[in-house]
Design an enzyme around this catalytic site. Structure first.
Site, PDB file in Angstrom:
ATOM      1  N   ARG A   9     -18.406 -80.380  21.521  1.00 18.57           N
ATOM      2  CA  ARG A   9     -18.391 -81.505  20.739  1.00 18.57           C
ATOM      3  C   ARG A   9     -18.808 -81.206  19.307  1.00 18.57           C
ATOM      4  O   ARG A   9     -18.651 -81.789  18.366  1.00 18.57           O
ATOM      5  CB  ARG A   9     -19.007 -82.703  21.403  1.00 18.57           C
ATOM      6  CG  ARG A   9     -18.087 -83.078  22.510  1.00 18.57           C
ATOM      7  CD  ARG A   9     -16.770 -83.628  22.108  1.00 18.57           C
ATOM      8  NE  ARG A   9     -16.146 -84.156  23.638  1.00 18.57           N
ATOM      9  CZ  ARG A   9     -14.998 -83.877  23.898  1.00 18.57           C
ATOM     10  NH1 ARG A   9     -14.036 -83.181  22.923  1.00 18.57           N
ATOM     11  NH2 ARG A   9     -14.276 -84.431  25.071  1.00 18.57           N
TER      12      ARG A   9
ATOM     13  N   LYS B 161     -17.580 -88.060  22.254  1.00 12.31           N
ATOM     14  CA  LYS B 161     -16.665 -88.408  23.491  1.00 12.31           C
ATOM     15  C   LYS B 161     -17.614 -87.613  24.541  1.00 12.31           C
ATOM     16  O   LYS B 161     -17.863 -86.513  24.541  1.00 12.31           O
ATOM     17  CB  LYS B 161     -15.257 -88.099  23.084  1.00 12.31           C
ATOM     18  CG  LYS B 161     -14.459 -88.010  24.451  1.00 12.31           C
ATOM     19  CD  LYS B 161     -13.037 -87.708  24.103  1.00 12.31           C
ATOM     20  CE  LYS B 161     -12.478 -87.874  25.365  1.00 12.31           C
ATOM     21  NZ  LYS B 161     -11.030 -86.956  25.319  1.00 12.31           N
TER      22      LYS B 161
END
Length: 138
Positions: A30, A66
């Site tokens: 991420r 996320k």
């Protein structure tokens, strides 16, 4: 870049492949996917280690990650600047025989993180002397 524990193993019966899993791998992914081209983005915990080694980081801000933010809230992230403090430059020149010419490389950053983890393991072996407690994950 993110650092922390991972699980490693071989998967696949017909075409075995070595792979790693875990929240550290997901966070590092991420950091890459939410980052900015040409810059290295790191979370707060990694920033602390790098700053102890003299790297100069700039605050990017808190972003939604996320798989992490749903449980722990937005993640404060930083960019590693292309310049290092004098302390890190001197250490890099000494450890690498001057090969970097004062430039920060991804390999150099990873090397620092590995050295920091080694020191952490040594402290754990000595009864956690000097370590701060880790936060529990939800």
């Amino acid at each position: 870049i993110a650092h922390g524990p991972v699980i490693a193993g071989v998967i696949g019966a017909t075409k075995p492949q070595y792979d790693i899993w875990g929240s550290t791998v997901n966070l590092a992914s991420r950091m890459d996917s939410t980052g900015v081209s040409g810059r290295i983005q790191v979370p707060e915990a990694t920033r602390r280690i790098l700053s102890e080694w003299g790297f100069v980081l700039e605050l990017r801000g808190e972003i939604f990650i996320k798989g992490v933010s749903e449980c722990q809230g937005n993640v404060r992230t930083y960019f590693i600047r292309t310049t290092r403090s004098k302390r890190a430059s001197v250490a890099a020149e000494r450890n690498q025989g001057g090969r970097t010419g004062g430039r920060m490389t991804l390999a150099g950053v990873v090397h620092v993180l590995i050295q920091a983890r080694h020191k952490e393991k040594m402290r754990e072996a000595n009864g956690n002397f000097g370590l701060t407690p880790r936060k529990l994950q939800c």
